[in-house]
Design a protein around this motif. Sequence first.
Motif, short mmCIF file in Angstrom:
data_model
loop_
_atom_site.label_atom_id
_atom_site.label_comp_id
_atom_site.label_asym_id
_atom_site.label_seq_id
_atom_site.Cartn_x
_atom_site.Cartn_y
_atom_site.Cartn_z
N PRO A 183 0.84 -1.21 0.00
CA PRO A 183 0.00 0.00 0.00
C PRO A 183 0.87 1.25 0.00
O PRO A 183 1.99 1.24 0.51
N ALA A 184 0.34 2.32 -0.58
CA ALA A 184 1.14 3.53 -0.72
C ALA A 184 0.32 4.78 -0.48
O ALA A 184 -0.87 4.84 -0.80
N TRP A 185 0.97 5.78 0.11
CA TRP A 185 0.41 7.09 0.35
C TRP A 185 1.32 8.12 -0.29
O TRP A 185 2.49 7.83 -0.60
N GLY A 186 0.81 9.34 -0.50
CA GLY A 186 1.67 10.32 -1.14
C GLY A 186 1.17 11.75 -1.02
O GLY A 186 0.00 11.99 -0.69
N ILE A 187 2.08 12.67 -1.31
CA ILE A 187 1.77 14.10 -1.36
C ILE A 187 2.18 14.64 -2.73
O ILE A 187 3.32 14.41 -3.18
N VAL A 188 1.25 15.32 -3.37
CA VAL A 188 1.55 16.10 -4.57
C VAL A 188 1.84 17.53 -4.15
O VAL A 188 1.03 18.15 -3.45
N SER A 189 2.99 18.04 -4.54
CA SER A 189 3.30 19.46 -4.30
C SER A 189 2.75 20.25 -5.48
O SER A 189 3.35 20.26 -6.56
N SER A 190 1.61 20.90 -5.27
CA SER A 190 0.89 21.49 -6.40
C SER A 190 1.58 22.72 -6.99
O SER A 190 1.27 23.12 -8.11
N SER A 191 2.51 23.32 -6.23
CA SER A 191 3.27 24.47 -6.76
C SER A 191 4.72 24.07 -7.10
O SER A 191 5.59 24.93 -7.16
N ASP A 192 4.92 22.80 -7.32
CA ASP A 192 6.25 22.27 -7.62
C ASP A 192 6.73 22.77 -8.98
O ASP A 192 6.01 22.66 -9.98
N THR A 193 7.94 23.32 -9.04
CA THR A 193 8.53 23.67 -10.32
C THR A 193 9.80 22.86 -10.59
O THR A 193 10.54 23.16 -11.52
N THR A 194 10.03 21.85 -9.76
CA THR A 194 11.13 20.91 -10.01
C THR A 194 10.60 19.70 -10.77
O THR A 194 11.14 19.32 -11.82
N ILE A 195 9.57 19.07 -10.25
CA ILE A 195 8.84 18.03 -10.97
C ILE A 195 7.48 18.61 -11.33
O ILE A 195 6.80 19.19 -10.48
N ASN A 196 7.10 18.46 -12.59
CA ASN A 196 5.75 18.85 -12.99
C ASN A 196 4.75 18.10 -12.10
O ASN A 196 4.77 16.88 -12.04
N PRO A 197 3.88 18.82 -11.39
CA PRO A 197 2.92 18.13 -10.52
C PRO A 197 2.10 17.07 -11.23
O PRO A 197 1.67 16.09 -10.61
N ASP A 198 1.89 17.22 -12.55
CA ASP A 198 1.14 16.21 -13.28
C ASP A 198 1.90 14.89 -13.37
O ASP A 198 1.29 13.82 -13.50
N VAL A 199 3.23 14.95 -13.31
CA VAL A 199 4.03 13.72 -13.26
C VAL A 199 3.75 12.99 -11.95
O VAL A 199 3.58 11.76 -11.92
N GLU A 200 3.69 13.74 -10.87
CA GLU A 200 3.38 13.15 -9.57
C GLU A 200 1.97 12.57 -9.57
O GLU A 200 1.75 11.42 -9.15
N ARG A 201 1.01 13.35 -10.07
CA ARG A 201 -0.38 12.89 -10.08
C ARG A 201 -0.54 11.62 -10.91
O ARG A 201 -1.21 10.66 -10.50
N PHE A 202 0.08 11.60 -12.08
CA PHE A 202 -0.05 10.44 -12.97
C PHE A 202 0.53 9.20 -12.31
O PHE A 202 -0.09 8.13 -12.30
#
Length: 241
Positions: A183-202
């Motif tokens: 099982p996995a949990w996570g945080i998307v940094s929505s103002s991230d400019t290092t990794i595109n947040p859509d990469v995290e979301r996907f």
Amino acid sequence: MATNSRPTVVLVHGAFADASSYAHVTERLLERGVNVRVPAVPNRSLLGDAEYVASLVRGIDGPVVLVGHSYGGAVITVAGVEENVRALVYLAAYALDEGESLGELQGGFPDSKLASALVFTPSTLAGNDENNPDVTVDVEKFPEVFAADLPAGLAKVLAVSQRPLAGLAFAEKAPVAAWKSKPAWGIVSSSDTTINPDVERFGYQRAGVESVEIDSSHLVMLSHPDEVVDIIVKAMDATSE
């Protein structure tokens, strides 16, 4: 030998950072009586770094929750198949699929500001060649790209104390994906400019990660440590024996 039922938390840092990036989170977890390990990851190759973390995990008596920030997310995706790993926590991270590299996952989305801020320097480490340079972030661009919501003084310190990532790490493919069985949990940094947040979301959606979004820079564990600790504890509570 008896094992501990309460998991040990292993905090895995990302590229261009070191174990000190977890300082606020580590302090808070220790105050709660949590067993914590914060290794200094070599950042030389995805497979080598994952084996290093896996060897640490194998030496822990009892269950483990693996936490990975950024590139550290790719590392825990591979190392997390160790038998005593109970859960994964991704922080503004890459959740790779089996057979996928960082470059392949990132390449499916528009570039972030990081792409134009990278600096490639020939490595002086034994065994490295011109095709495997050290990669860092331009010191002048680091505060804006990596740490926009941190105090300016701290951002400058982080900029000049980066731990490089070997170029090889971008191309190596994950041989396994621990989220397929853990099982996995996570945080998307929505103002991230290092990794595109859509990469995290996907990556999270594909992996079935239970995630939340925080208006944060890439260094979410420094700017929002309480929220990070909350999600780590949630993973611990959900998987404690």
